[in-house]
Design an enzyme around this catalytic site. Structure first.
Site, PDB file in Angstrom:
ATOM      1  N   GLY A 176     -46.728 -34.739   0.261  1.00  0.00           N
ATOM      2  CA  GLY A 176     -46.550 -33.459   0.939  1.00  0.00           C
ATOM      3  C   GLY A 176     -45.695 -32.533   0.106  1.00  0.00           C
TER       4      GLY A 176
ATOM      5  CD  GLN B 105     -40.570 -30.248  -1.245  1.00  0.00           C
ATOM      6  OE1 GLN B 105     -41.543 -30.353  -0.516  1.00  0.00           O
ATOM      7  NE2 GLN B 105     -40.158 -31.245  -2.012  1.00  0.00           N
TER       8      GLN B 105
ATOM      9  CB  CYS C  79     -38.104 -35.929  -1.497  1.00  0.00           C
ATOM     10  SG  CYS C  79     -38.133 -34.144  -1.267  1.00  0.00           S
ATOM     11  CG  LEU C  80     -43.215 -34.190  -4.830  1.00  0.00           C
ATOM     12  CD1 LEU C  80     -44.365 -33.199  -4.760  1.00  0.00           C
ATOM     13  CD2 LEU C  80     -43.472 -35.230  -5.911  1.00  0.00           C
TER      14      LEU C  80
ATOM     15  CG  HIS D  51     -40.183 -35.842   3.933  1.00  0.00           C
ATOM     16  ND1 HIS D  51     -39.397 -36.790   3.310  1.00  0.00           N
ATOM     17  CD2 HIS D  51     -40.294 -34.806   3.043  1.00  0.00           C
ATOM     18  CE1 HIS D  51     -39.051 -36.340   2.104  1.00  0.00           C
ATOM     19  NE2 HIS D  51     -39.588 -35.142   1.920  1.00  0.00           N
ATOM     20  CD  GLU D  52     -43.541 -32.592   2.958  1.00  0.00           C
ATOM     21  OE1 GLU D  52     -43.005 -31.571   2.502  1.00  0.00           O
ATOM     22  OE2 GLU D  52     -43.495 -33.691   2.366  1.00  0.00           O
TER      23      GLU D  52
ATOM     24  CG  HIS E 130     -38.705 -30.210   2.590  1.00  0.00           C
ATOM     25  ND1 HIS E 130     -37.654 -30.288   1.713  1.00  0.00           N
ATOM     26  CD2 HIS E 130     -39.489 -31.279   2.313  1.00  0.00           C
ATOM     27  CE1 HIS E 130     -37.790 -31.358   0.944  1.00  0.00           C
ATOM     28  NE2 HIS E 130     -38.904 -31.989   1.286  1.00  0.00           N
TER      29      HIS E 130
HETATM   30 NI    NI Z   1     -39.605 -33.726   0.355  1.00  0.00          NI
END
Ligand code: NI
Length: 178
Positions: free
Chosen positions: A47, A52, A100-101, A142-143, A146
């Site tokens: 995701g 991000q 997480c990216l 999670h997304e 953000h």
């Molecule tokens: Ni993340």
């Protein structure tokens, strides 16, 4: 199409609250969504949320790939959710591994609701709505976090289950070999 630069933990945009998308069907938002999908797939992520990629708007893209799908998740194609709402169903919180990216090279165990209901719209104004469980529900939580400036370490309870992906993978491989 373009691969976007991903903000890493420490950048203030990741701890800021994002704003609603005013015009989900605008060319700018369509381009952003296309680029976010390309960036997520290029980075092999599950995701990606707009903050991000340095855009403080309430939208994210995600997928549950065939490789990741399993007993705790069915496959979900690449999905765009704009101006989402998430409702946690039930009191049950289940620990599970996340990455997480924006926190590259690390993984941790994070408690999340097992079942959720979420809703939003896509770029064509169509309503996106689902009851999700397992990994699907985890990715969406999670997304969504953000968009409120929350990163997974802020949800962690057991800091002994936080480590470098490389070391964790090595430990798991050795454990399996024994
Ligand atoms: Ni993340």
């Amino acid at each position: 199409m373009a691969i976007l630069k991903i903000a890493r933990m420490g950048h203030p945009i990741l701890t800021s609250r994002a704003l609603p998308v005013e015009q989900p069907g605008s060319p700018e938002i369509r381009r952003l969504v296309r680029d976010m999908i390309e960036t997520m797939l290029d980075a092999s992520g599950a995701g990606l949320a707009a903050p991000q990629v340095h855009v403080p708007l309430r939208l994210f893209v995600f997928r549950v790939s065939a490789e990741r799908a399993g007993p705790d998740a069915e496959e979900v194609p690449v999905t765009t959710v704009i101006n989402p709402e998430v409702e946690l169903l039930g009191e049950e919180r289940v620990p599970g591994w996340e990455g997480c990216l924006s926190i590259p090279g690390l993984n941790a165990v994070v408690p999340r609701a097992w079942r959720i209901r979420y809703a939003g719209i896509d770029c064509d104004g169509r309503r996106v709505e689902a009851v999700a469980s397992g990994f699907h529900a985890r990715v969406v939580q999670h997304e969504y976090d953000h968009l409120d400036g929350i990163l997974y370490p802020m949800r962690m309870q057991d800091f002994s289950k936080f480590g470098f992906t490389e070391e964790l993978t090595r430990a798991r491989t050795m454990e399996e070999a024994l």
